[in-house]
Design a protein around this motif. Sequence first.
Motif, PDB file in Angstrom:
ATOM      1  N   TYR A  85      26.980   1.139 -16.807  1.00  0.00           N
ATOM      2  CA  TYR A  85      26.213   2.036 -15.602  1.00  0.00           C
ATOM      3  C   TYR A  85      26.836   3.294 -15.345  1.00  0.00           C
ATOM      4  CZ  TYR A  85      23.654  -2.206 -14.552  1.00  0.00           C
ATOM      5  OH  TYR A  85      22.841  -3.303 -14.575  1.00  0.00           O
ATOM      6  N   ARG A  86      28.226   3.436 -15.688  1.00  0.00           N
ATOM      7  CA  ARG A  86      28.861   4.790 -15.606  1.00  0.00           C
ATOM      8  C   ARG A  86      28.198   5.623 -16.680  1.00  0.00           C
ATOM      9  NH1 ARG A  86      29.668   8.764 -16.631  1.00  0.00           N
ATOM     10  NH2 ARG A  86      31.504  10.212 -16.418  1.00  0.00           N
ATOM     11  N   LEU A 129      34.798   8.717 -22.182  1.00  0.00           N
ATOM     12  CA  LEU A 129      34.056   9.797 -21.448  1.00  0.00           C
ATOM     13  C   LEU A 129      34.363  11.124 -22.175  1.00  0.00           C
ATOM     14  CD1 LEU A 129      34.213   8.695 -17.748  1.00  0.00           C
ATOM     15  CD2 LEU A 129      32.607   8.154 -19.328  1.00  0.00           C
ATOM     16  N   PRO A 130      33.415  12.135 -21.915  1.00  0.00           N
ATOM     17  CA  PRO A 130      33.854  13.575 -22.660  1.00  0.00           C
ATOM     18  C   PRO A 130      34.888  14.116 -21.680  1.00  0.00           C
ATOM     19  CG  PRO A 130      31.777  13.431 -21.595  1.00  0.00           C
ATOM     20  CD  PRO A 130      31.892  12.273 -21.555  1.00  0.00           C
ATOM     21  N   ALA A 131      35.406  15.075 -22.211  1.00  0.00           N
ATOM     22  CA  ALA A 131      36.847  15.647 -21.830  1.00  0.00           C
ATOM     23  C   ALA A 131      36.428  16.322 -20.455  1.00  0.00           C
ATOM     24  CB  ALA A 131      37.360  16.653 -22.610  1.00  0.00           C
ATOM     25  N   ASP A 132      35.464  16.835 -19.964  1.00  0.00           N
ATOM     26  CA  ASP A 132      35.074  17.607 -18.868  1.00  0.00           C
ATOM     27  C   ASP A 132      34.763  16.394 -17.888  1.00  0.00           C
ATOM     28  OD1 ASP A 132      32.509  17.064 -20.159  1.00  0.00           O
ATOM     29  OD2 ASP A 132      31.984  19.100 -19.737  1.00  0.00           O
ATOM     30  N   VAL A 139      21.772  10.337 -17.772  1.00  0.00           N
ATOM     31  CA  VAL A 139      20.610  11.064 -16.871  1.00  0.00           C
ATOM     32  C   VAL A 139      21.094  12.091 -16.080  1.00  0.00           C
ATOM     33  CG1 VAL A 139      19.349   8.881 -16.807  1.00  0.00           C
ATOM     34  CG2 VAL A 139      20.993   9.355 -14.968  1.00  0.00           C
ATOM     35  N   GLY A 140      22.281  12.706 -16.311  1.00  0.00           N
ATOM     36  CA  GLY A 140      22.571  13.728 -15.667  1.00  0.00           C
ATOM     37  C   GLY A 140      23.459  13.991 -14.078  1.00  0.00           C
ATOM     38  N   TRP A 141      23.417  12.540 -13.873  1.00  0.00           N
ATOM     39  CA  TRP A 141      24.125  12.385 -12.200  1.00  0.00           C
ATOM     40  C   TRP A 141      24.936  13.325 -12.029  1.00  0.00           C
ATOM     41  CZ3 TRP A 141      23.307   9.942  -7.752  1.00  0.00           C
ATOM     42  CH2 TRP A 141      24.398   9.902  -6.852  1.00  0.00           C
ATOM     43  N   PHE A 142      26.073  13.649 -12.751  1.00  0.00           N
ATOM     44  CA  PHE A 142      27.437  14.116 -12.584  1.00  0.00           C
ATOM     45  C   PHE A 142      27.215  15.651 -12.834  1.00  0.00           C
ATOM     46  CE2 PHE A 142      28.796  10.220 -13.715  1.00  0.00           C
ATOM     47  CZ  PHE A 142      29.436   9.626 -12.588  1.00  0.00           C
ATOM     48  N   GLY A 143      26.142  16.111 -13.295  1.00  0.00           N
ATOM     49  CA  GLY A 143      25.855  17.411 -13.559  1.00  0.00           C
ATOM     50  C   GLY A 143      26.642  18.305 -14.285  1.00  0.00           C
ATOM     51  N   PRO A 144      26.416  19.683 -14.281  1.00  0.00           N
ATOM     52  CA  PRO A 144      25.689  20.460 -13.654  1.00  0.00           C
ATOM     53  C   PRO A 144      24.344  20.414 -13.995  1.00  0.00           C
ATOM     54  CG  PRO A 144      26.978  21.828 -15.015  1.00  0.00           C
ATOM     55  CD  PRO A 144      27.468  20.613 -15.156  1.00  0.00           C
ATOM     56  N   GLY A 145      23.182  20.748 -13.306  1.00  0.00           N
ATOM     57  CA  GLY A 145      21.842  20.783 -13.843  1.00  0.00           C
ATOM     58  C   GLY A 145      20.944  20.258 -12.539  1.00  0.00           C
ATOM     59  N   PRO A 197      34.093  14.315 -14.778  1.00  0.00           N
ATOM     60  CA  PRO A 197      35.006  14.416 -13.635  1.00  0.00           C
ATOM     61  C   PRO A 197      35.747  13.259 -13.345  1.00  0.00           C
ATOM     62  CG  PRO A 197      32.710  14.284 -12.963  1.00  0.00           C
ATOM     63  CD  PRO A 197      32.851  14.185 -14.346  1.00  0.00           C
ATOM     64  N   ASP A 198      35.344  12.210 -13.751  1.00  0.00           N
ATOM     65  CA  ASP A 198      36.289  10.719 -13.402  1.00  0.00           C
ATOM     66  C   ASP A 198      37.045  10.199 -14.612  1.00  0.00           C
ATOM     67  OD1 ASP A 198      33.826  10.528 -14.841  1.00  0.00           O
ATOM     68  OD2 ASP A 198      33.320   8.574 -13.733  1.00  0.00           O
ATOM     69  N   ARG A 199      37.171  11.046 -15.752  1.00  0.00           N
ATOM     70  CA  ARG A 199      37.641  10.760 -16.950  1.00  0.00           C
ATOM     71  C   ARG A 199      39.202  10.461 -16.665  1.00  0.00           C
ATOM     72  NH1 ARG A 199      37.592  11.538 -22.492  1.00  0.00           N
ATOM     73  NH2 ARG A 199      39.860  11.457 -23.461  1.00  0.00           N
ATOM     74  N   ASP A 200      39.877  10.731 -15.947  1.00  0.00           N
ATOM     75  CA  ASP A 200      41.515  10.177 -15.580  1.00  0.00           C
ATOM     76  C   ASP A 200      41.211   8.910 -14.725  1.00  0.00           C
ATOM     77  OD1 ASP A 200      42.403  12.556 -16.829  1.00  0.00           O
ATOM     78  OD2 ASP A 200      42.699  13.568 -15.087  1.00  0.00           O
ATOM     79  N   ARG A 201      40.355   8.740 -13.796  1.00  0.00           N
ATOM     80  CA  ARG A 201      40.456   7.644 -13.214  1.00  0.00           C
ATOM     81  C   ARG A 201      39.683   6.353 -13.936  1.00  0.00           C
ATOM     82  NH1 ARG A 201      36.547   8.676  -8.948  1.00  0.00           N
ATOM     83  NH2 ARG A 201      38.203   9.313  -7.870  1.00  0.00           N
ATOM     84  N   TRP A 202      38.823   6.549 -15.271  1.00  0.00           N
ATOM     85  CA  TRP A 202      38.625   5.530 -16.005  1.00  0.00           C
ATOM     86  C   TRP A 202      39.664   5.175 -17.159  1.00  0.00           C
ATOM     87  CZ3 TRP A 202      34.858   1.954 -16.247  1.00  0.00           C
ATOM     88  CH2 TRP A 202      34.088   2.034 -15.110  1.00  0.00           C
ATOM     89  N   ARG A 203      40.495   6.136 -17.507  1.00  0.00           N
ATOM     90  CA  ARG A 203      41.550   5.963 -18.302  1.00  0.00           C
ATOM     91  C   ARG A 203      42.614   4.961 -17.372  1.00  0.00           C
ATOM     92  NH1 ARG A 203      44.296  11.039 -21.210  1.00  0.00           N
ATOM     93  NH2 ARG A 203      45.174   9.223 -22.446  1.00  0.00           N
TER      94      ARG A 203
END
Length: 395
Positions: free
Chosen positions: A102-103, A66-69, A109-115, A71-77
Amino acid sequence: MPDTPAAPSSPVILGNVPGSFPHSVLAERHPAIIRQVRDAFPYGPEQHRALDALLHSCTEGTIEPLPADAPDRDRWREWGMDACAGRSWFDVPWLWSESYFYRQLLGAVGWFGPGAWQGIDPFRPFKLAELDAKETDEELAALDALQDRTEDERARALLHGSLWGNRADLGFRLSAAGAEAQEAAPALVADDSDILWSLLPASGTGTLCLVADNAGRELIPDLLLIAHLLAEGRVGRAVLHVKPTPYYVSDATTADVVDALRRLTSAPGAAAAYGRRLWSAMADGRLTVRAHPFSCAPLPYADMPDDLRAEFAAAALTVVKGDLNYRRLVGDRLWPATTSFQEATAYWPGPVASLRTLKSDVITGLDAGTEAALVAAEGQRWRTAGTHALIQVKP
């Protein structure tokens, strides 16, 4: 990455065997889902580029972190992302690669935003179509005929409605056209329903946890079962566990619970009465909705965090719905079918029941005669066709 302890003879299921069911999910179902989601919304160029990249990645490329920004990157790590990054989607545990797909789709599709697309469920059109289908009208109308039956008859009918409602799973139907046309209620391969009812006595005051699977025409029967158990005093409180984000096409979120309740309360006859009871139960706290992050984890429930373990330990019974949750309950491994369900779920902190239609290779708790009869009649297709089901309980 964490995994359920198991004998070496029960390997973790991978998707790298051509012709296997897991391989077909990764190679065929996931690309189909990407195309379906792309066509369902008027996404812009950014989303289309991201979906193209995901399609290439999951069919020909490797798993990307996942990209560095994110929001759930640490959880997936914590959930094993670093160990899987750079590997083929087909060569890591199937449960992990499916969940991560699915993540990544939500990210595309931009679920986590912003946008503007933040928080827009990419599967919502398909879920609403399920709720609006004429089959849903017919199933709700059938509730009227139950009202003159005994409490025991109604309870058993609603239990089986919740069990077989899983056949409405949208993700399954993508690769099983015509599954709805099969026999309505094939024999169960395991039936511990008597044990289940013994844990939900008529004078019950405990808490029922129900770990939901799909939205639409499966979630409604789950809600009806909860309404009955509350109304008849078999439980004092119910907690409905749903997904915190859209997941596996049709898995239920809080928004889907609201849609299902609205569908019930707007229906004629007995269905509306069930809906009003549930609405009232939500208002006074007898029914609550829980969306724990671990519900979307790519890991077995043996690795659940302490707070979730404490919740399940306090419940009079936890009912785990559906095929994916079964894989997480017993471990996504090629168990011998006669492996004890009791042993596979011994780690669970309280009584647990599985209501599941069979849509993957994982199975435990069968007697040798049942397995032999199924294999003789259908080969191995009985494991994945969705035409058999089970009710299994660990008291």
